[in-house]
Enzyme design. Structure first.
Site, PDB file in Angstrom:
ATOM      1  N   VAL A  12       0.852  -1.078  -0.072  1.00 47.52           N
ATOM      2  CA  VAL A  12       0.160  -0.076   0.090  1.00 47.52           C
ATOM      3  C   VAL A  12       0.843   1.243   0.046  1.00 47.52           C
ATOM      4  O   VAL A  12       0.765   2.170  -1.009  1.00 47.52           O
ATOM      5  CB  VAL A  12      -0.941  -0.203   1.126  1.00 47.52           C
ATOM      6  CG1 VAL A  12      -1.776   1.216   1.461  1.00 47.52           C
ATOM      7  CG2 VAL A  12      -2.058  -1.286   0.925  1.00 47.52           C
ATOM      8  N   ASP A  30      10.163   3.342   6.393  1.00 42.38           N
ATOM      9  CA  ASP A  30       9.741   1.827   6.800  1.00 42.38           C
ATOM     10  C   ASP A  30      10.994   1.577   7.779  1.00 42.38           C
ATOM     11  O   ASP A  30      12.143   2.062   7.860  1.00 42.38           O
ATOM     12  CB  ASP A  30      10.225   1.216   5.637  1.00 42.38           C
ATOM     13  CG  ASP A  30       9.262  -0.208   5.759  1.00 42.38           C
ATOM     14  OD1 ASP A  30       8.226  -0.322   5.119  1.00 42.38           O
ATOM     15  OD2 ASP A  30       9.813  -1.144   6.728  1.00 42.38           O
ATOM     16  N   THR A  84      -2.078  -4.488   9.395  1.00 43.97           N
ATOM     17  CA  THR A  84      -2.992  -4.710  10.561  1.00 43.97           C
ATOM     18  C   THR A  84      -3.463  -6.108  10.543  1.00 43.97           C
ATOM     19  O   THR A  84      -4.475  -6.549   9.821  1.00 43.97           O
ATOM     20  CB  THR A  84      -4.270  -3.782  10.586  1.00 43.97           C
ATOM     21  OG1 THR A  84      -4.623  -3.704   9.008  1.00 43.97           O
ATOM     22  CG2 THR A  84      -4.088  -2.547  10.978  1.00 43.97           C
ATOM     23  N   CYS A 258      -5.737  -9.384   3.111  1.00 44.13           N
ATOM     24  CA  CYS A 258      -7.161  -8.805   3.171  1.00 44.13           C
ATOM     25  C   CYS A 258      -8.287  -9.735   3.450  1.00 44.13           C
ATOM     26  O   CYS A 258      -8.983  -9.648   4.564  1.00 44.13           O
ATOM     27  CB  CYS A 258      -7.404  -8.028   2.065  1.00 44.13           C
ATOM     28  SG  CYS A 258      -6.320  -6.531   1.731  1.00 44.13           S
ATOM     29  N   ARG A 326       1.150 -14.319   1.563  1.00 44.11           N
ATOM     30  CA  ARG A 326       0.498 -14.297   2.990  1.00 44.11           C
ATOM     31  C   ARG A 326      -0.690 -15.036   3.037  1.00 44.11           C
ATOM     32  O   ARG A 326      -1.394 -14.765   2.075  1.00 44.11           O
ATOM     33  CB  ARG A 326       0.400 -12.716   3.313  1.00 44.11           C
ATOM     34  CG  ARG A 326       1.790 -12.104   3.671  1.00 44.11           C
ATOM     35  CD  ARG A 326       1.525 -10.395   3.787  1.00 44.11           C
ATOM     36  NE  ARG A 326       1.017  -9.934   2.846  1.00 44.11           N
ATOM     37  CZ  ARG A 326       0.765  -8.514   2.335  1.00 44.11           C
ATOM     38  NH1 ARG A 326       1.229  -7.920   3.684  1.00 44.11           N
ATOM     39  NH2 ARG A 326       0.320  -7.923   1.718  1.00 44.11           N
TER      40      ARG A 326
HETATM   41  N1  NAD Z   1      -2.173  -5.283   0.146  1.00 45.38           N
HETATM   42  C1  NAD Z   1      -3.263  -4.795  -0.138  1.00 45.38           C
HETATM   43  O1  NAD Z   1      -3.680  -5.409  -1.205  1.00 45.38           O
HETATM   44  C2  NAD Z   1      -4.056  -4.144   0.648  1.00 45.38           C
HETATM   45  C3  NAD Z   1      -5.148  -3.560   0.093  1.00 45.38           C
HETATM   46  C4  NAD Z   1      -5.867  -2.640   0.966  1.00 45.38           C
HETATM   47  C5  NAD Z   1      -5.576  -2.459   2.193  1.00 45.38           C
HETATM   48  N2  NAD Z   1      -4.452  -2.971   2.622  1.00 45.38           N
HETATM   49  C6  NAD Z   1      -4.279  -2.659   4.051  1.00 45.38           C
HETATM   50  O2  NAD Z   1      -2.935  -1.687   4.107  1.00 45.38           O
HETATM   51  C7  NAD Z   1      -2.164  -2.039   5.141  1.00 45.38           C
HETATM   52  C8  NAD Z   1      -0.857  -2.169   4.733  1.00 45.38           C
HETATM   53  O3  NAD Z   1      -0.806  -3.450   4.149  1.00 45.38           O
HETATM   54  P1  NAD Z   1       0.359  -3.816   3.108  1.00 45.38           P
HETATM   55  O4  NAD Z   1      -0.074  -4.873   2.077  1.00 45.38           O
HETATM   56  O5  NAD Z   1       0.866  -2.413   2.374  1.00 45.38           O
HETATM   57  O6  NAD Z   1       1.449  -4.447   3.979  1.00 45.38           O
HETATM   58  P2  NAD Z   1       2.907  -4.750   3.869  1.00 45.38           P
HETATM   59  O7  NAD Z   1       3.311  -6.061   4.636  1.00 45.38           O
HETATM   60  O8  NAD Z   1       3.164  -4.950   2.438  1.00 45.38           O
HETATM   61  O9  NAD Z   1       3.806  -3.433   4.203  1.00 45.38           O
HETATM   62  C9  NAD Z   1       3.907  -2.940   5.487  1.00 45.38           C
HETATM   63  C10 NAD Z   1       5.214  -2.337   5.521  1.00 45.38           C
HETATM   64  O10 NAD Z   1       5.216  -1.594   6.740  1.00 45.38           O
HETATM   65  C11 NAD Z   1       6.261  -1.486   7.319  1.00 45.38           C
HETATM   66  N3  NAD Z   1       6.225  -1.426   8.804  1.00 45.38           N
HETATM   67  C12 NAD Z   1       5.578  -2.237   9.908  1.00 45.38           C
HETATM   68  N4  NAD Z   1       5.376  -1.449  10.739  1.00 45.38           N
HETATM   69  C13 NAD Z   1       6.178  -0.064  10.756  1.00 45.38           C
HETATM   70  C14 NAD Z   1       6.355   0.867  11.630  1.00 45.38           C
HETATM   71  N5  NAD Z   1       5.938   0.975  12.637  1.00 45.38           N
HETATM   72  N6  NAD Z   1       6.899   1.876  11.118  1.00 45.38           N
HETATM   73  C15 NAD Z   1       7.288   1.964   9.741  1.00 45.38           C
HETATM   74  N7  NAD Z   1       7.221   1.016   8.719  1.00 45.38           N
HETATM   75  C16 NAD Z   1       6.544  -0.287   9.534  1.00 45.38           C
HETATM   76  C17 NAD Z   1       6.598  -3.148   7.155  1.00 45.38           C
HETATM   77  O11 NAD Z   1       8.040  -3.262   7.177  1.00 45.38           O
HETATM   78  C18 NAD Z   1       6.363  -3.286   5.438  1.00 45.38           C
HETATM   79  O12 NAD Z   1       7.289  -2.834   4.704  1.00 45.38           O
HETATM   80  C19 NAD Z   1      -2.895  -3.166   5.996  1.00 45.38           C
HETATM   81  O13 NAD Z   1      -3.730  -2.545   7.023  1.00 45.38           O
HETATM   82  C20 NAD Z   1      -3.652  -3.869   5.038  1.00 45.38           C
HETATM   83  O14 NAD Z   1      -4.691  -4.542   5.437  1.00 45.38           O
HETATM   84  C21 NAD Z   1      -3.568  -3.863   1.877  1.00 45.38           C
END
Ligand code: NAD
Length: 402
Positions: A12, A30, A84, A258, A326
């Site tokens: 995201v 990050d 999350t 998700c 995942r």
């Molecule tokens: N992947 C999807 O398709 C998607 C779609 C819609 C919503 N979401 C939501 O978006 C959110 C993020 O998902 P994602 O898929 O991008 O996750 P991801 O695991 O791909 O990326 C999250 C990133 O955050 C970093 N991180 C974790 N804790 C941190 C902190 N305290 N400070 C800085 N960096 C930190 C991690 O190292 C990682 O690189 C989630 O809530 C998810 O449910 C994801």
């Protein structure tokens, strides 16, 4: 043009960064130093964000990846995009959100707009993010807060950050207006709702709708097979109705960050109010039972026992054309096959490495189970890979279908 920091540079966060950097100065924060180092070298780890685009933003000085929290000082807009997930009891795990709030509270030096894009239950921005940031803010800075749930579908090209309508709502009118101004620099259609809780609930319901319908079609696949009817032909037939029907396709289960996770956030919110979420819980169970059903079918077709048989699972990513494993149902299929004595290998040239193992060359087994069909997979090669191939995707003519 605003000074924007995006916390979390995963699917995201990096995707938003790549769009926002066309209009703003973006810092991608990050806490993983290896990710930050690669990003600053112009190497993207996310499908849909080209390394060449990243390199261009870096060269233009409109994007930089950062690992040092003190670099947040002076940000005008902070977007939260951290995981999350669920904890061991399948309850919301807000630990990543908490650490993001801490970084914000401890390091922002001036008032900013804080937008949450991480998926969570209604009330997260108002009752969790705001008080947590305030708890860690030494100077008691008054920030603005809003939510704009992310709808990105990694790997998808027809719907992206620009043309997918985006919901948003602030805790105050000023927060709503500033959120709209920010996203309207790179999104075509902004949809304001009356409260952050509505936006948060809408996001959860969108994914619950998918989860429940996937479970329904998976159950229908099991029923169809027992009746000797082709589920895929039946679905195609039903889909000729021009209204009141939406086609979902059966599979080995659901994966990703998700669909298997978000409905449990809604179910948690309901349970907190003393209400049960029976549809969500049942759908979860039906989807989780699919790997076992797949293996039952494979076993029955192969003399009633898989003991000592070589089985290759093809496609272990949770969906086509991405490297994301995942919550992949391939994991449960592999575990189930192993528990019945099969010798299991897997082939996925996009995932390459997973759980300390490497993708094996296609073929060489007695049985193949196609879990995810990437578009690089050629039908003829898949069919030639084993004498028996079970297709959970419903797309491989000539294979045994779910
Ligand atoms: N992947 C999807 O398709 C998607 C779609 C819609 C919503 N979401 C939501 O978006 C959110 C993020 O998902 P994602 O898929 O991008 O996750 P991801 O695991 O791909 O990326 C999250 C990133 O955050 C970093 N991180 C974790 N804790 C941190 C902190 N305290 N400070 C800085 N960096 C930190 C991690 O190292 C990682 O690189 C989630 O809530 C998810 O449910 C994801």
């Amino acid at each position: 043009m605003a000074k924007v920091t995006i916390i979390g540079q995963g699917y995201v966060g990096l995707t938003i960064a790549s769009f926002a950097a066309n209009h703003h100065t973006v810092s991608g924060f990050d806490n993983r130093a290896d990710i930050v180092e690669n990003l600053n070298a112009g190497k993207s780890h996310i499908e849909g964000v080209a390394s060449s685009l990243l390199a261009q933003h870096i060269q233009n000085k409109s994007y930089v990846a950062i690992c040092d929290p003190s670099s947040l000082a002076g940000a005008e807009i902070v977007v939260i995009a951290v995981p999350t997930p669920l904890d061991e009891d399948r309850k919301p795990d807000l630990s990543y959100l908490e650490s993001a709030c801490r970084v914000i509270g401890e390091n922002l030096t001036t008032p900013a707009l804080i937008i949450n894009e991480s998926t969570s239950f209604p009330g997260t921005v108002r009752d969790y993010i705001k008080p947590t940031v305030e708890k860690f803010s030494k100077n008691k800075i008054e920030h603005l807060y809003s939510v704009s749930p992310e709808r990105v579908d990694p790997g998808r090209e027809d719907w992206n950050q620009k043309n997918t309508p985006r919901l948003y709502a602030g805790l105050t009118t000023e927060a709503s207006d500033k959120t709209r101004d920010f996203y309207s620099t790179f999104c075509d259609q902004l949809v304001e709702v009356s409260s952050p809780e509505v936006a948060e609930a809408a996001k959860l319901f969108e994914n619950t709708f998918r989860q429940v319908n996937i479970a329904l079609v998976n159950e229908f696949a099991v029923i169809s097979n027992s009746l000797g009817i082709s589920v895929n032909e039946t679905l195609q037939a039903a889909n000729t109705k021009p209204y009141g029907f939406m086609k979902f396709t059966p599979s080995a289960g659901v994966g990703g960050h998700c669909i298997p996770v978000d409905p449990s956030y809604l179910s948690y919110a309901a349970n907190q109010k003393g209400i049960s979420a029976s549809f969500i819980d049942l759908a979860n169970q039906v989807n989780l039972d699919m790997p076992k059903y797949v293996v039952n079918r494979v076993e029955a077709d192969n003399g009633g026992s898989l003991k000592g048989k070589a089985v290759q699972v093809i496609g272990v990513a949770y969906k086509p054309n991405v490297a994301d494993v995942r919550e992949t149902p391939a994991q449960l299929v592999i575990e189930e096959l192993k528990s019945r004595g099969a010798t299991v290998s897997w082939h996925d040239p996009i995932v390459v490495k997973w759980s300390g193992e490497s993708s094996q060359p296609l073929g060489g087994s007695q049985i193949a189970v196609l879990v995810t069909r990437h578009s690089i997979f050629q039908a003829a090669e898949l069919l030639a890979s084993a004498p028996y191939i079970f297709d959970t995707t419903g797309t491989l003519e000539g294979a045994v279908k779910l």
